[in-house]
Motif scaffolding. Sequence first.
Motif, PDB file in Angstrom:
ATOM      1  N   VAL A   1      79.829  83.812  38.640  1.00  0.00           N
ATOM      2  CA  VAL A   1      79.892  83.621  37.190  1.00  0.00           C
ATOM      3  C   VAL A   1      79.059  82.401  36.829  1.00  0.00           C
ATOM      4  O   VAL A   1      79.172  81.350  37.474  1.00  0.00           O
ATOM      5  N   SER A   2      78.200  82.547  35.808  1.00  0.00           N
ATOM      6  CA  SER A   2      77.323  81.448  35.422  1.00  0.00           C
ATOM      7  C   SER A   2      77.413  81.176  33.924  1.00  0.00           C
ATOM      8  O   SER A   2      77.721  82.074  33.126  1.00  0.00           O
ATOM      9  N   HIS A   3      77.137  79.920  33.576  1.00  0.00           N
ATOM     10  CA  HIS A   3      77.066  79.491  32.177  1.00  0.00           C
ATOM     11  C   HIS A   3      75.854  78.582  32.035  1.00  0.00           C
ATOM     12  O   HIS A   3      75.726  77.592  32.767  1.00  0.00           O
ATOM     13  N   ALA A   4      74.955  78.931  31.123  1.00  0.00           N
ATOM     14  CA  ALA A   4      73.748  78.139  30.910  1.00  0.00           C
ATOM     15  C   ALA A   4      73.752  77.588  29.488  1.00  0.00           C
ATOM     16  O   ALA A   4      74.112  78.284  28.539  1.00  0.00           O
ATOM     17  N   TRP A   5      73.340  76.337  29.353  1.00  0.00           N
ATOM     18  CA  TRP A   5      73.301  75.718  28.037  1.00  0.00           C
ATOM     19  C   TRP A   5      72.121  74.768  27.932  1.00  0.00           C
ATOM     20  O   TRP A   5      71.579  74.318  28.935  1.00  0.00           O
ATOM     21  N   ARG A   6      71.757  74.474  26.703  1.00  0.00           N
ATOM     22  CA  ARG A   6      70.639  73.573  26.442  1.00  0.00           C
ATOM     23  C   ARG A   6      71.142  72.149  26.296  1.00  0.00           C
ATOM     24  O   ARG A   6      72.180  71.906  25.684  1.00  0.00           O
ATOM     25  N   GLU A   7      70.397  71.214  26.879  1.00  0.00           N
ATOM     26  CA  GLU A   7      70.723  69.797  26.792  1.00  0.00           C
ATOM     27  C   GLU A   7      69.424  69.035  26.597  1.00  0.00           C
ATOM     28  O   GLU A   7      68.713  68.748  27.553  1.00  0.00           O
ATOM     29  N   GLY A   8      69.099  68.726  25.347  1.00  0.00           N
ATOM     30  CA  GLY A   8      67.823  68.090  25.053  1.00  0.00           C
ATOM     31  C   GLY A   8      66.672  69.039  25.330  1.00  0.00           C
ATOM     32  O   GLY A   8      66.653  70.162  24.835  1.00  0.00           O
ATOM     33  N   GLU A   9      65.721  68.580  26.137  1.00  0.00           N
ATOM     34  CA  GLU A   9      64.551  69.394  26.442  1.00  0.00           C
ATOM     35  C   GLU A   9      64.681  70.126  27.774  1.00  0.00           C
ATOM     36  O   GLU A   9      63.689  70.615  28.320  1.00  0.00           O
ATOM     37  N   GLU A  10      65.895  70.231  28.288  1.00  0.00           N
ATOM     38  CA  GLU A  10      66.121  70.975  29.514  1.00  0.00           C
ATOM     39  C   GLU A  10      67.338  71.872  29.345  1.00  0.00           C
ATOM     40  O   GLU A  10      68.102  71.762  28.373  1.00  0.00           O
ATOM     41  N   SER A  11      67.490  72.791  30.277  1.00  0.00           N
ATOM     42  CA  SER A  11      68.691  73.619  30.308  1.00  0.00           C
ATOM     43  C   SER A  11      69.435  73.327  31.604  1.00  0.00           C
ATOM     44  O   SER A  11      68.847  72.897  32.599  1.00  0.00           O
ATOM     45  N   ARG A  12      70.724  73.556  31.553  1.00  0.00           N
ATOM     46  CA  ARG A  12      71.554  73.405  32.740  1.00  0.00           C
ATOM     47  C   ARG A  12      72.345  74.692  32.953  1.00  0.00           C
ATOM     48  O   ARG A  12      72.658  75.403  31.990  1.00  0.00           O
ATOM     49  N   MET A  13      72.641  74.955  34.204  1.00  0.00           N
ATOM     50  CA  MET A  13      73.397  76.153  34.528  1.00  0.00           C
ATOM     51  C   MET A  13      74.454  75.825  35.578  1.00  0.00           C
ATOM     52  O   MET A  13      74.128  75.341  36.665  1.00  0.00           O
ATOM     53  N   ASP A  14      75.704  76.060  35.234  1.00  0.00           N
ATOM     54  CA  ASP A  14      76.797  75.982  36.201  1.00  0.00           C
ATOM     55  C   ASP A  14      77.007  77.364  36.788  1.00  0.00           C
ATOM     56  O   ASP A  14      77.131  78.355  36.038  1.00  0.00           O
ATOM     57  N   VAL A  15      77.057  77.457  38.106  1.00  0.00           N
ATOM     58  CA  VAL A  15      77.301  78.734  38.777  1.00  0.00           C
ATOM     59  C   VAL A  15      78.508  78.558  39.693  1.00  0.00           C
ATOM     60  O   VAL A  15      78.531  77.648  40.538  1.00  0.00           O
ATOM     61  N   HIS A  16      79.500  79.422  39.515  1.00  0.00           N
ATOM     62  CA  HIS A  16      80.706  79.398  40.341  1.00  0.00           C
ATOM     63  C   HIS A  16      80.752  80.661  41.198  1.00  0.00           C
ATOM     64  O   HIS A  16      80.452  81.764  40.718  1.00  0.00           O
ATOM     65  N   TYR A  17      81.134  80.470  42.458  1.00  0.00           N
ATOM     66  CA  TYR A  17      81.254  81.586  43.389  1.00  0.00           C
ATOM     67  C   TYR A  17      82.669  81.649  43.951  1.00  0.00           C
ATOM     68  O   TYR A  17      83.274  80.617  44.279  1.00  0.00           O
ATOM     69  N   LEU A  18      83.174  82.863  44.092  1.00  0.00           N
ATOM     70  CA  LEU A  18      84.350  83.151  44.904  1.00  0.00           C
ATOM     71  C   LEU A  18      83.902  84.115  45.995  1.00  0.00           C
ATOM     72  O   LEU A  18      83.330  85.167  45.696  1.00  0.00           O
ATOM     73  N   VAL A  19      84.132  83.747  47.238  1.00  0.00           N
ATOM     74  CA  VAL A  19      83.755  84.593  48.368  1.00  0.00           C
ATOM     75  C   VAL A  19      85.024  84.945  49.125  1.00  0.00           C
ATOM     76  O   VAL A  19      85.721  84.064  49.640  1.00  0.00           O
ATOM     77  N   ALA A  20      85.334  86.229  49.169  1.00  0.00           N
ATOM     78  CA  ALA A  20      86.555  86.699  49.817  1.00  0.00           C
ATOM     79  C   ALA A  20      86.217  87.472  51.083  1.00  0.00           C
ATOM     80  O   ALA A  20      85.350  88.355  51.072  1.00  0.00           O
TER      81      ALA A  20
END
Length: 241
Positions: free
Chosen positions: A166-185
């Motif tokens: 699952v990922s969430h991307a957002w803008r922060e000034g002149e760059e973007s950031r993306m948090d990516v979370h993994y569950l591995v079963a």
Amino acid sequence: MYGAASSEIYDVVYTLRGKDYPGESAYLADRIRTKFPAASSLLDIACGTGGHLAHLAELFDDVAGVELSEDMLSVARTRLRDVPLHQGDMRSFDLGRRFDAVVCMFASISHVESADELDAALRCFARHLNPGGVVAIDPWWFPEKFIDGYIGGDVLTPDHRTIARVSHAWREGEESRMDVHYLVADGETGTRHFSETYRYQLFPRARYEKAMRDAGFTVEYVEGVQYGRGLFLGVLEGSVS
């Protein structure tokens, strides 16, 4: 960013999410040889785990890779035992040789931290190309095309494991950031969670083109490819120090 946990599952995750490494590699080889028909050597910068390089090695006589993450390189070295792979920063590495083509895929160029660093990276690319050599760069989204707040999610079953991303991307000034979370079963070891945060610069198309021209390249932008981000192609017009 791109640590051991994500490097281990990187290939299966992106392959099952639809990334066509063989097709992209064949397309790159075709575009490179349109501009340099005799191209026989290629350097993959930010080669990651070697997803493209494994196929490019079948299309060029002489290939090599450069990657900043030692964890990603560890995976690449396992799959590409006969390919020279180097740990290095795209802004400053020096292999002491030149190639007919240089590629930088999967929006890796946008991990630099400023426009000045973009310029430094393109100059470094140029220093590793023969005169008339070809560069191919897969950019991140341009500012007007980036979707602020974009959410992505997948559940993948590559083998005995189930992987949720699952990922969430957002803008922060002149760059973007993306948090990516993994569950591995896994049936034997249970479930584990880890996350990573990636930074991508939101350079306008014109800024990429300026960096390429300043480094000595002609500039062509191919629209629509690479999942809509497009592809920059350039030919080195002369030696650049």
